[in-house]
Motif scaffolding. Structure first.
Motif, PDB file in Angstrom:
ATOM      1  N   LEU A 268      -2.047  27.976  39.649  1.00 43.00           N
ATOM      2  CA  LEU A 268      -1.129  28.598  38.697  1.00 43.00           C
ATOM      3  C   LEU A 268      -1.334  28.012  37.314  1.00 43.00           C
ATOM      4  O   LEU A 268      -1.955  26.962  37.143  1.00 43.00           O
ATOM      5  CB  LEU A 268       0.319  28.362  39.142  1.00 43.00           C
ATOM      6  CG  LEU A 268       0.675  28.891  40.534  1.00 43.00           C
ATOM      7  CD1 LEU A 268       2.040  28.381  40.948  1.00 43.00           C
ATOM      8  CD2 LEU A 268       0.659  30.411  40.545  1.00 43.00           C
ATOM      9  N   LEU A 353       3.793  31.581  45.874  1.00 41.20           N
ATOM     10  CA  LEU A 353       3.066  31.635  44.605  1.00 41.20           C
ATOM     11  C   LEU A 353       1.588  31.328  44.788  1.00 41.20           C
ATOM     12  O   LEU A 353       0.736  31.839  44.052  1.00 41.20           O
ATOM     13  CB  LEU A 353       3.684  30.661  43.608  1.00 41.20           C
ATOM     14  CG  LEU A 353       5.093  31.005  43.105  1.00 41.20           C
ATOM     15  CD1 LEU A 353       5.651  29.865  42.257  1.00 41.20           C
ATOM     16  CD2 LEU A 353       5.086  32.306  42.309  1.00 41.20           C
ATOM     17  N   ASP A 398       1.775  34.669  33.104  1.00 40.91           N
ATOM     18  CA  ASP A 398       0.899  34.297  34.206  1.00 40.91           C
ATOM     19  C   ASP A 398       1.179  35.185  35.414  1.00 40.91           C
ATOM     20  O   ASP A 398       1.950  34.822  36.304  1.00 40.91           O
ATOM     21  CB  ASP A 398       1.111  32.821  34.565  1.00 40.91           C
ATOM     22  CG  ASP A 398       0.065  32.327  35.552  1.00 40.91           C
ATOM     23  OD1 ASP A 398      -1.023  32.934  35.596  1.00 40.91           O
ATOM     24  OD2 ASP A 398       0.335  31.352  36.269  1.00 40.91           O
ATOM     25  N   LEU A 400      -0.066  37.185  38.893  1.00 43.81           N
ATOM     26  CA  LEU A 400      -0.903  36.746  40.001  1.00 43.81           C
ATOM     27  C   LEU A 400      -1.534  37.941  40.689  1.00 43.81           C
ATOM     28  O   LEU A 400      -0.832  38.917  41.007  1.00 43.81           O
ATOM     29  CB  LEU A 400      -0.059  35.959  41.008  1.00 43.81           C
ATOM     30  CG  LEU A 400       0.819  34.837  40.431  1.00 43.81           C
ATOM     31  CD1 LEU A 400       1.762  34.314  41.497  1.00 43.81           C
ATOM     32  CD2 LEU A 400      -0.055  33.729  39.884  1.00 43.81           C
TER      33      LEU A 400
END
Length: 465
Positions: A268, A353, A398, A400
């Motif tokens: 991440l 995540l 950000d 994903l």
């Protein structure tokens, strides 16, 4: 309305209550609620035009049972969060680790030493259950906890600067969900806002120019829910701490979501950790417990011992404190951070995540045929790539890589009935509509069997219009 002969043919309330099929209803809901529900069903039948056949006692008991089940169904029942937002504020944010669930359950079942020192037999402090852990994980001298991060900022501002000025960059005057605005919380805390710099650029000289006898603190706010890019400048935590020391005023650094671990180790975008903010010299650091940290709702304040002591003496503290259930869950969650190698396996938020797109794609293709068989005939489904987001204001840029099931309807028909049917399932399924299609992002789907069993209700017409 029914004629008199039809009304006489209806079973009485007592007859329905005495029917064998009503026994489970009585056991589940009690005689008072069952009687009221049966009366309501009979009244509804009497108010309808005459029918060719009237329901018997068993049918009325079944209708009353269904009405009572709907009445008792919790609005907080579990659902499938397939929105693609992992920390979805409207869906409860972080899913707790099993260790936290077990600790909270134990605290609910029995008396616990909440404010009792077992070593001395005297009164204790509830913060003691977390203080040492928080200091160990952040490097701070002391720590305290309140019910959320907004409360942490509120009580810290009030303690440090009531009746005085708080200096903050214009570029950090954030608004978060629910119209929570930093200037508003500062006003409620009793401090006078002094804005410096511009939206995109703030320099050390701006802070120094604002310093004076009325300044009670410097405030730094991590802009975790947006980014300003291009021609920008901000004063970092270490430089700002030096300015605060020169002026003899404390620096409060609000990290917002906050994290105790380097997220880049899990693929991440890197975020400043709480330990780094402490090491930079912030006198107090505030952050959330239910966002990136992955625990229940809470607001942590860590920093200098004398300032934490002052916060704990603030009369607001009692109004903002957390109960034994959350303290137990927080303690169990924080302990997981002592084992960073297994954190992603044991902390659901981080595990979700950290899921890789190929794994989610394989899941989508594995589910595709079974899902298609459960759908109404006019709904089509395919597996498609998509982007997930972290949510709750954390890492806004950000996204994903992920995979989703994409549902479409024939031209001229929208998907509202299908979307409503998914919400009406025994375990509601929540996705997101985009470009005329429904996406069910599978990043947060961990129980495929339960999802398919739940979806099977669609085939029986559950909720379908």
């Amino acid at each position: 309305m029914m004629d008199k002969a039809a009304l006489r043919a209806l079973p009485s309330v007592d007859r329905v209550l005495g029917a064998p099929s009503c026994a489970p209803v009585l056991r589940r809901f009690g005689r008072s609620e069952a009687t009221a529900a049966i009366r309501a069903e009979l009244a509804a039948i009497r108010a309808t035009p005459a029918a060719t056949s009237l329901p018997d006692a068993d049918a009325i008991a079944a209708r009353a049972s269904a009405a009572l089940e709907a009445r008792h169904r919790s609005g907080l029942r579990p659902l499938f969060n397939l929105t693609g937002t992992v920390l979805h504020t409207n869906l409860g944010r972080a899913i707790l680790a099993e260790a936290a669930v077990e600790a909270a359950t134990a605290a609910m079942r029995d008396a616990v030493a909440l404010e009792f020192d077992l070593a001395t037999g005297k009164r204790g402090e509830r913060d003691d259950h977390l203080r040492a852990l928080l200091c160990e994980l952040t490097g701070a001298e002391d720590a305290t906890v309140v019910n959320n991060n907004a409360a942490a900022v509120l009580i810290a501002l009030n303690t440090l600067g009531e009746g005085r000025q708080a200096v903050v960059s214009r570029g950090e005057l954030i608004e978060i969900g629910g119209a929570f605005r930093m200037p508003d919380i500062m006003a409620r805390a009793g401090v006078r806002l002094v804005e410096i710099g511009t939206t995109n650029r703030t320099h050390p000289r701006d802070y120094r120019a604002a310093l004076g006898p009325e300044v009670g603190l410097l405030l730094k706010v991590h802009t975790s829910n947006y980014r300003i890019e291009g021609f920008t400048a901000e004063v970092g935590g270490a430089a700002l701490a030096a300015i605060a020391r020169e002026a003899g005023v404390p620096l409060l650094n609000d990290l917002g979501s906050g994290t105790l671990t380097d997220l880049s180790h899990h693929g991440l975008q890197r975020e400043p950790t709480v330990r780094e903010a402490v090491e930079e010299g912030a006198d107090l650091v505030t952050f959330s417990g239910d966002k990136l940290l992955g625990g229940p709702q809470a607001g942590f304040i860590v920093g200098r011992r004398e300032l934490i002591g002052a916060i704990n003496r603030n009369p607001m503290k009692r109004a903002l404190r957390v109960d034994k259930i959350r303290l137990a869950a927080l303690e169990a969650t924080l302990k997981l951070y002592r084992d960073p190698d297994r954190l992603a396996e044991r902390l659901p938020t981080l595990g979700l995540l950290a899921r890789r797109a190929p794994e989610i794609e394989a899941q989508a293709r594995r589910l595709l045929d079974a899902v298609e068989q459960a759908l109404p005939a006019d709904i089509a489904v395919e597996a498609v790539p998509c982007r997930s987001q972290i949510g709750s204001g954390a890492l806004p840029l950000d996204t994903l890589p992920s995979f989703a099931l994409r549902f479409t309807a024939p031209r001229g028909r929208d998907l509202e009935a299908f979307v409503a049917a998914l919400r009406a399932l025994p375990r509601p399924v929540i996705g997101r509509l985009r470009d005329g299609a429904l996406l069910l992002d599978l990043r947060c789907l961990t129980d495929e069997a339960a999802f398919l069993d739940n979806l099977a209700a669609l085939a029986s017409g559950h909720g379908i219009v």
